[in-house]
Design an enzyme around this catalytic site. Structure first.
Site, PDB file in Angstrom:
ATOM      1  N   HIS A   1       0.838  -1.200   0.000  1.00 32.19           N
ATOM      2  CA  HIS A   1       0.000   0.000   0.000  1.00 32.19           C
ATOM      3  C   HIS A   1       0.869   1.245   0.000  1.00 32.19           C
ATOM      4  O   HIS A   1       1.926   1.292   0.655  1.00 32.19           O
ATOM      5  CB  HIS A   1      -0.940   0.013   1.216  1.00 32.19           C
ATOM      6  CG  HIS A   1      -0.245   0.055   2.548  1.00 32.19           C
ATOM      7  ND1 HIS A   1       0.056   1.237   3.185  1.00 32.19           N
ATOM      8  CD2 HIS A   1       0.204  -0.941   3.351  1.00 32.19           C
ATOM      9  CE1 HIS A   1       0.656   0.972   4.353  1.00 32.19           C
ATOM     10  NE2 HIS A   1       0.766  -0.337   4.468  1.00 32.19           N
TER      11      HIS A   1
ATOM     12  N   ASP B   1      -0.671   4.240   0.699  1.00 31.84           N
ATOM     13  CA  ASP B   1      -1.258   5.204   1.625  1.00 31.84           C
ATOM     14  C   ASP B   1      -0.518   5.157   2.955  1.00 31.84           C
ATOM     15  O   ASP B   1       0.085   4.143   3.320  1.00 31.84           O
ATOM     16  CB  ASP B   1      -2.762   4.957   1.814  1.00 31.84           C
ATOM     17  CG  ASP B   1      -3.073   3.614   2.449  1.00 31.84           C
ATOM     18  OD1 ASP B   1      -2.494   2.599   2.016  1.00 31.84           O
ATOM     19  OD2 ASP B   1      -3.906   3.564   3.377  1.00 31.84           O
TER      20      ASP B   1
ATOM     21  N   ASP C   1       6.709   2.071   6.560  1.00 35.62           N
ATOM     22  CA  ASP C   1       5.372   1.484   6.398  1.00 35.62           C
ATOM     23  C   ASP C   1       4.602   2.229   5.311  1.00 35.62           C
ATOM     24  O   ASP C   1       3.864   3.152   5.609  1.00 35.62           O
ATOM     25  CB  ASP C   1       4.633   1.555   7.728  1.00 35.62           C
ATOM     26  CG  ASP C   1       3.298   0.838   7.709  1.00 35.62           C
ATOM     27  OD1 ASP C   1       3.032   0.078   6.761  1.00 35.62           O
ATOM     28  OD2 ASP C   1       2.507   1.052   8.641  1.00 35.62           O
TER      29      ASP C   1
ATOM     30  N   GLU D   1      -5.053   0.834   2.944  1.00 32.78           N
ATOM     31  CA  GLU D   1      -4.722  -0.166   3.959  1.00 32.78           C
ATOM     32  C   GLU D   1      -4.746   0.419   5.353  1.00 32.78           C
ATOM     33  O   GLU D   1      -5.097  -0.264   6.312  1.00 32.78           O
ATOM     34  CB  GLU D   1      -3.334  -0.756   3.668  1.00 32.78           C
ATOM     35  CG  GLU D   1      -3.027  -2.045   4.441  1.00 32.78           C
ATOM     36  CD  GLU D   1      -2.385  -1.816   5.796  1.00 32.78           C
ATOM     37  OE1 GLU D   1      -2.260  -2.792   6.561  1.00 32.78           O
ATOM     38  OE2 GLU D   1      -1.994  -0.666   6.110  1.00 32.78           O
ATOM     39  N   GLU D   2      -4.391   1.701   5.474  1.00 31.39           N
ATOM     40  CA  GLU D   2      -4.258   2.310   6.792  1.00 31.39           C
ATOM     41  C   GLU D   2      -5.588   2.774   7.378  1.00 31.39           C
ATOM     42  O   GLU D   2      -5.631   3.245   8.508  1.00 31.39           O
ATOM     43  CB  GLU D   2      -3.290   3.497   6.733  1.00 31.39           C
ATOM     44  CG  GLU D   2      -1.853   3.125   6.381  1.00 31.39           C
ATOM     45  CD  GLU D   2      -1.144   2.370   7.492  1.00 31.39           C
ATOM     46  OE1 GLU D   2      -1.790   2.018   8.493  1.00 31.39           O
ATOM     47  OE2 GLU D   2       0.061   2.131   7.343  1.00 31.39           O
TER      48      GLU D   2
ATOM     49  N   GLU E   1       5.356  -5.389   4.013  1.00 30.25           N
ATOM     50  CA  GLU E   1       5.145  -4.747   5.310  1.00 30.25           C
ATOM     51  C   GLU E   1       6.415  -4.851   6.158  1.00 30.25           C
ATOM     52  O   GLU E   1       7.194  -5.796   6.023  1.00 30.25           O
ATOM     53  CB  GLU E   1       3.982  -5.412   6.057  1.00 30.25           C
ATOM     54  CG  GLU E   1       2.609  -5.126   5.489  1.00 30.25           C
ATOM     55  CD  GLU E   1       2.072  -3.756   5.900  1.00 30.25           C
ATOM     56  OE1 GLU E   1       2.810  -3.002   6.568  1.00 30.25           O
ATOM     57  OE2 GLU E   1       0.922  -3.453   5.538  1.00 30.25           O
TER      58      GLU E   1
END
Length: 386
Positions: free
Chosen positions: A73, A75, A106, A141-142, A170
């Site tokens: 991701h 985001d 991240d 995702e967040e 990740e």
């Protein structure tokens, strides 16, 4: 032609302030790089009432098996107070060998490493893999994770896409690159315990029914008995109460109801349904014939999953050992990730950077870690398509 480094890609990504649900150009950075390398790319937007539209990217090169997917991701969580950062949260600055920025760990850094490794591998192998390589990248995702990976996987399946294995970049490592591969995650299920009483004056308790001591008894009862003793790949499941509420501003009124929120992280001894049944049975036993209580279960899309150690984890572990000299721990700890959705389609592992500064002020990663992770991914590609 020189392939871009993980550092340069990561800096370009970090300079896009892609706080969920904003993309801010991050997917475009990746799409341009991959398209120039011969990938077929698709930008797909998904919607859901009450949520923001989310842009996603799927890119693939090759049309044969085996098919290795890199997922992740772009985001990021909000940066917090801008003045608290020693370097701009979206500046992509390097200082004393450290790359600073929201998403450095991240997980824009991990994505950058996967892209850099893939471009280098393709350049050294005639521009085409012996099978297929894809990137499945979301911007959701967040946050609520409803218009991202889960829908992009469904979209891909409807197009006939199949995956043999997947790596999610990740930040899996605890202390140093190569110490941990996440091979699974526990499931997550939340609920609200509700105890009904009867409102009344505190001076006349016989005319009321106080739910506060009753909910305290039930909390103790549900906490006292373990849900399980763990399994081969997982630690024991745990139920944690996170709040107790009666909404009562008065000190001389017995409330009519008490509520307690809780979350359960559960292992592969349970499914969501079997877990709910077990907890409700224990609640009924603790209530007896007097206490009136029930559970409102909250929606969950976080099932337990595990990729059993085997040929694929051996490939990743061998690449780690070659670059770092470490033998990684195959671990299932921590919270949830989008890997829980991918696990329904193919075996998946999580391996990325060191997660110590994720979501913090001054999120950062050593540039040397980017180099090592890129080399590990490069080794995975060589072994996977050998």
């Amino acid at each position: 032609m020189t392939t871009p480094t993980a550092l340069s890609i990561a800096q370009d990504l970090l300079r896009c302030p892609s706080v969920t649900p904003a993309d801010a150009g991050a997917l475009g950075v990746l799409e341009t790089l991959l398209k120039d390398a011969g990938f077929t790319t698709h930008r797909v937007t998904f919607s859901e009432p009450g949520t923001a539209d989310i842009d996603n990217l799927y890119a693939r090169i090759g049309d044969a098996a085996p098919h290795l997917c890199f997922a992740g991701h772009t985001d990021v969580v909000p940066p917090g107070e801008a003045s608290a950062w020693s370097h701009g949260a979206f500046a992509g600055d390097v200082a004393e060998g450290l790359l600073y920025g929201r998403g450095a760990v991240d997980m824009k850094g991990g994505i950058a490493c996967a892209v850099a490794a893939t471009l280098d591998y393709l350049a050294a192998n005639g521009g085409r893999p012996k099978g297929s390589i894809s990137f499945l990248i979301t911007g959701d995702e967040e946050d609520v994770a409803v218009n991202g990976t889960v829908k992009l996987l469904q979209w891909a399946a409807e197009r006939g896409e199949t995956f043999d294995h997947c790596i999610v970049g990740e930040p899996s490592n605890v202390e140093a690159i190569g110490d941990t591969i996440k091979i699974g995650r526990r499931g997550s299920q939340s609920g609200v315990l509700i105890v009904d009483g009867q409102q009344g004056h505190v001076a006349y308790p016989h005319r009321a029914s106080n739910p506060v001591p009753d909910i305290a008894r039930l909390i103790t009862a549900l906490n006292d008995e373990p849900l399980d003793a763990g399994s081969a790949q997982f630690q024991p499941s745990n139920l944690e109460f996170t709040s107790v509420d009666v909404g009562n501003p008065a000190t001389n009124v017995i409330p009519a109801q008490a509520r307690a929120k809780f979350n359960i992280r559960f292992n592969d001894h349970h499914t969501q349904d079997s877990l709910k049944s077990l907890v409700e049975q224990r609640l009924a036993a603790a209530c007896g014939n007097r206490i009136r209580a029930r559970i409102e279960w909250l929606p969950s899309n976080a099932d337990v999953f595990v990729t059993k150690p085997g040929a694929f984890t051996d490939v990743v572990s061998a690449s780690i050992a070659e670059v770092t000299g470490r033998t990684p721990d195959l671990n299932t700890g921590g919270g949830t990730s989008d890997a829980r959705f991918i696990a329904k389609y193919c075996p998946v592992v999580e391996f990325g950077l060191v997660g110590q500064t994720m979501h913090q002020i001054d999120e950062r990663t050593p540039v040397s870690d980017l180099d090592q992770l890129t080399a590990i991914y490069r080794g995975v590609l060589e072994r996977y398509f050998a």
